[in-house]
Design a protein around this motif. Structure first.
Motif, PDB file in Angstrom:
ATOM      1  N   GLY A 275      10.964 -29.013  44.997  1.00  0.00           N
ATOM      2  CA  GLY A 275      10.369 -28.438  46.200  1.00  0.00           C
ATOM      3  C   GLY A 275       8.932 -27.984  46.052  1.00  0.00           C
ATOM      4  N   ALA A 276       8.207 -28.553  45.078  1.00  0.00           N
ATOM      5  CA  ALA A 276       6.828 -28.116  44.837  1.00  0.00           C
ATOM      6  C   ALA A 276       5.912 -28.379  46.035  1.00  0.00           C
ATOM      7  CB  ALA A 276       6.266 -28.811  43.597  1.00  0.00           C
ATOM      8  N   LYS A 277       6.265 -29.363  46.859  1.00  0.00           N
ATOM      9  CA  LYS A 277       5.429 -29.641  48.032  1.00  0.00           C
ATOM     10  C   LYS A 277       5.568 -28.558  49.090  1.00  0.00           C
ATOM     11  CE  LYS A 277       5.245 -34.664  47.525  1.00  0.00           C
ATOM     12  NZ  LYS A 277       5.526 -35.971  48.165  1.00  0.00           N
ATOM     13  N   MET A 278       6.674 -27.820  49.021  1.00  0.00           N
ATOM     14  CA  MET A 278       6.866 -26.711  49.955  1.00  0.00           C
ATOM     15  C   MET A 278       6.197 -25.444  49.450  1.00  0.00           C
ATOM     16  SD  MET A 278      10.753 -26.912  51.417  1.00  0.00           S
ATOM     17  CE  MET A 278      11.484 -26.450  49.839  1.00  0.00           C
ATOM     18  N   TYR A 279       6.279 -25.216  48.134  1.00  0.00           N
ATOM     19  CA  TYR A 279       5.821 -23.930  47.595  1.00  0.00           C
ATOM     20  C   TYR A 279       5.579 -24.083  46.103  1.00  0.00           C
ATOM     21  CZ  TYR A 279       5.471 -18.813  47.858  1.00  0.00           C
ATOM     22  OH  TYR A 279       5.012 -17.520  47.862  1.00  0.00           O
ATOM     23  N   ASN A 280       4.506 -23.482  45.609  1.00  0.00           N
ATOM     24  CA  ASN A 280       4.119 -23.633  44.201  1.00  0.00           C
ATOM     25  C   ASN A 280       4.844 -22.598  43.332  1.00  0.00           C
ATOM     26  OD1 ASN A 280       2.830 -24.409  41.863  1.00  0.00           O
ATOM     27  ND2 ASN A 280       0.910 -23.371  42.352  1.00  0.00           N
ATOM     28  N   TYR A 281       6.155 -22.772  43.175  1.00  0.00           N
ATOM     29  CA  TYR A 281       6.969 -21.796  42.449  1.00  0.00           C
ATOM     30  C   TYR A 281       6.479 -21.588  41.016  1.00  0.00           C
ATOM     31  CZ  TYR A 281      10.139 -23.003  46.277  1.00  0.00           C
ATOM     32  OH  TYR A 281      10.686 -23.237  47.509  1.00  0.00           O
ATOM     33  N   ASN A 282       6.247 -22.688  40.310  1.00  0.00           N
ATOM     34  CA  ASN A 282       5.878 -22.580  38.900  1.00  0.00           C
ATOM     35  C   ASN A 282       4.472 -22.008  38.723  1.00  0.00           C
ATOM     36  OD1 ASN A 282       8.333 -23.626  37.937  1.00  0.00           O
ATOM     37  ND2 ASN A 282       7.641 -25.723  38.299  1.00  0.00           N
ATOM     38  N   GLY A 283       3.568 -22.353  39.612  1.00  0.00           N
ATOM     39  CA  GLY A 283       2.208 -21.824  39.513  1.00  0.00           C
ATOM     40  C   GLY A 283       2.167 -20.321  39.734  1.00  0.00           C
ATOM     41  N   ILE A 284       2.943 -19.844  40.699  1.00  0.00           N
ATOM     42  CA  ILE A 284       3.012 -18.409  40.967  1.00  0.00           C
ATOM     43  C   ILE A 284       3.585 -17.680  39.770  1.00  0.00           C
ATOM     44  CG2 ILE A 284       4.196 -16.657  42.366  1.00  0.00           C
ATOM     45  CD1 ILE A 284       3.938 -18.599  44.721  1.00  0.00           C
ATOM     46  N   THR A 320      18.756 -22.219  54.641  1.00  0.00           N
ATOM     47  CA  THR A 320      17.840 -22.974  55.499  1.00  0.00           C
ATOM     48  C   THR A 320      17.225 -22.057  56.559  1.00  0.00           C
ATOM     49  OG1 THR A 320      19.157 -24.977  55.193  1.00  0.00           O
ATOM     50  CG2 THR A 320      17.616 -24.950  57.037  1.00  0.00           C
ATOM     51  N   ALA A 321      18.029 -21.166  57.126  1.00  0.00           N
ATOM     52  CA  ALA A 321      17.536 -20.234  58.142  1.00  0.00           C
ATOM     53  C   ALA A 321      16.488 -19.290  57.564  1.00  0.00           C
ATOM     54  CB  ALA A 321      18.700 -19.446  58.728  1.00  0.00           C
ATOM     55  N   VAL A 322      16.704 -18.830  56.330  1.00  0.00           N
ATOM     56  CA  VAL A 322      15.717 -17.957  55.682  1.00  0.00           C
ATOM     57  C   VAL A 322      14.400 -18.711  55.482  1.00  0.00           C
ATOM     58  CG1 VAL A 322      15.123 -16.761  53.545  1.00  0.00           C
ATOM     59  CG2 VAL A 322      17.382 -16.445  54.552  1.00  0.00           C
ATOM     60  N   PHE A 323      14.471 -19.957  55.022  1.00  0.00           N
ATOM     61  CA  PHE A 323      13.266 -20.756  54.823  1.00  0.00           C
ATOM     62  C   PHE A 323      12.521 -20.961  56.147  1.00  0.00           C
ATOM     63  CE2 PHE A 323      14.926 -22.948  50.764  1.00  0.00           C
ATOM     64  CZ  PHE A 323      14.312 -21.987  49.978  1.00  0.00           C
ATOM     65  N   LYS A 324      13.280 -21.189  57.224  1.00  0.00           N
ATOM     66  CA  LYS A 324      12.638 -21.390  58.532  1.00  0.00           C
ATOM     67  C   LYS A 324      12.043 -20.069  59.034  1.00  0.00           C
ATOM     68  CE  LYS A 324      15.104 -25.425  60.284  1.00  0.00           C
ATOM     69  NZ  LYS A 324      15.919 -25.993  61.390  1.00  0.00           N
ATOM     70  N   ALA A 325      12.771 -18.986  58.862  1.00  0.00           N
ATOM     71  CA  ALA A 325      12.260 -17.680  59.284  1.00  0.00           C
ATOM     72  C   ALA A 325      11.000 -17.303  58.517  1.00  0.00           C
ATOM     73  CB  ALA A 325      13.330 -16.614  59.100  1.00  0.00           C
ATOM     74  N   SER A 326      10.904 -17.801  57.289  1.00  0.00           N
ATOM     75  CA  SER A 326       9.746 -17.484  56.430  1.00  0.00           C
ATOM     76  C   SER A 326       8.607 -18.472  56.612  1.00  0.00           C
ATOM     77  CB  SER A 326      10.179 -17.468  54.964  1.00  0.00           C
ATOM     78  OG  SER A 326      11.260 -16.564  54.771  1.00  0.00           O
ATOM     79  N   ASN A 327       8.815 -19.494  57.443  1.00  0.00           N
ATOM     80  CA  ASN A 327       7.792 -20.500  57.726  1.00  0.00           C
ATOM     81  C   ASN A 327       7.557 -21.440  56.551  1.00  0.00           C
ATOM     82  OD1 ASN A 327       6.368 -21.437  59.916  1.00  0.00           O
ATOM     83  ND2 ASN A 327       4.447 -20.445  59.350  1.00  0.00           N
ATOM     84  N   VAL A 328       8.535 -21.531  55.643  1.00  0.00           N
ATOM     85  CA  VAL A 328       8.422 -22.460  54.516  1.00  0.00           C
ATOM     86  C   VAL A 328       8.686 -23.891  54.971  1.00  0.00           C
ATOM     87  CG1 VAL A 328       9.402 -23.104  52.277  1.00  0.00           C
ATOM     88  CG2 VAL A 328       9.060 -20.697  52.838  1.00  0.00           C
ATOM     89  N   ILE A 329       9.657 -24.041  55.895  1.00  0.00           N
ATOM     90  CA  ILE A 329       9.980 -25.373  56.441  1.00  0.00           C
ATOM     91  C   ILE A 329       9.954 -25.315  57.968  1.00  0.00           C
ATOM     92  CG2 ILE A 329      11.343 -26.079  54.464  1.00  0.00           C
ATOM     93  CD1 ILE A 329      13.854 -25.367  55.972  1.00  0.00           C
TER      94      ILE A 329
END
Length: 329
Positions: A275-284, A320-329
């Motif tokens: 999911g790196a295209k959604m969020y830079n988990y490893n960089g953070i 999925t709802a949390v990701f949508k609520a957070s504007n990730v997807i």
């Protein structure tokens, strides 16, 4: 209740070091008030998501259990997001919730923190480049020229034009008692900034969390590090106890706890890997890990797990709802 009333009546007097309590003041949040405390939540897609540990007025377990019971009696399909291990265990023990780790938080002990050490080489490089380029870092409480820096910064992210919210607060909406540190180039132009939210414990501010940070892509050596160092120096001189670096999402401990869902942990590992295209988990995680060497003899900080609490073993719809609520997807 207004954000001012929540802040003055609950967060200041009753928060016990939770770095997320300032974020419950976001405009979309709703509140469940009771004589025993306050629960903040949003409703999305027919589900209720509680953000952060509730604010309890009393430390006794029976009052905490009663507050949660009252809330769960009123609402169904409830999940709890970004909560502490202590509260996760309470939900598991008393309400049969799964409590699955979603990441960790690193807390810097400001009074013991030093810039020396192999792990902090990247931090020292940033500070050296700031000095070489005559960049000035100041606390600037009246600075408000953030729009251009922020919009340019967002264009450099994997998910462009979509700012994360809910799990990370947006700016501005409520800025009482925040601290703003800015970096200016030699001509006085704003290059980067970090806004620190206050953390309260036993009625007083004990530290901060760097909640909003933006920087110009022109500075390649990670100006975030240099601003953080200046802020830590100032907070140390003022006698504050710690700096919470906030959530490193999907960074999981190697050993799971008995109350976690192994199915959901497996899903989180897949999301982190692909999911790196959604969020830079490893960089953070890399950036935050530079500040604390947990193998050092003198402990400069600690790492604490953060949990998502859910009723079913594999709550894919709610994730999925949390990701949508957070504007990730």
């Amino acid at each position: 209740m207004t954000p001012d009333e929540i802040f003055e009546s609950y967060i200041k007097p009753y928060s016990q070091g939770c770095c997320m309590h300032y974020s419950i003041l976001q405009p979309e949040m709703q509140y469940f008030q009771h004589e025993y405390g306050l629960i903040s939540y949003i409703k999305k897609y027919g589900c209720y998501f509680v953000l952060a540990d509730p604010i309890f007025k009393y430390s006794e377990k029976e009052f905490r259990v009663e507050l949660i019971k009252k809330f769960l009696n009123k609402y169904n399909r409830v999940s709890f997001v970004q909560i502490s291990k202590q509260f996760a265990e309470l939900l598991n023990d008393e309400f049969n919730y799964y409590s699955t780790q979603i990441g960790n938080e690193r807390l810097i002990n400001i009074q013991k923190w030093k810039i020396s050490g192999k792990r902090k080489q990247v931090i020292r490089t940033s500070c050296n480049q700031v000095a070489k380029n005559e960049i000035n870092i100041l606390e600037s409480p009246l600075e408000n020229g953030f729009d251009t820096i922020s919009s340019n910064w967002l264009r450099t992210r994997q998910v462009k034009k979509r700012e994360i919210k809910f799990l990370i607060r947006t700016h501005p909406y409520f800025e009482i008692d925040t601290r703003t540190f800015c970096a200016y180039d030699s001509d006085g132009n704003l290059m980067a900034y970090i806004i620190f939210d206050p953390i309260f414990e036993n009625g007083r501010c004990v530290g901060y969390v760097p909640d909003i940070s933006r920087s110009s892509a022109k500075f390649k050596q990670g100006i975030f590090y240099a601003i953080m160092v200046e802020a830590i120096k100032k907070f140390k001189n003022e006698g504050f106890e710690y700096l919470n670096l906030g959530l490193s999402p999907l960074i999981l401990n190697s050993n799971s706890k008995s109350f976690e869902s192994e199915k959901l942990r497996s899903i989180f590992k897949i999301i982190r890997k692909y999911g790196a295209k959604m969020y830079n988990y490893n960089g953070i995680n890399y950036t935050k890990s530079r500040f604390i060497d947990e193998s050092a003899k003198e402990k400069e900080g600690v790492t604490n797990p953060v949990y998502f609490c859910h009723k079913s073993p594999l709550p894919l719809f709610k994730i999925t709802a949390v990701f949508k609520a957070s504007n990730v997807i």
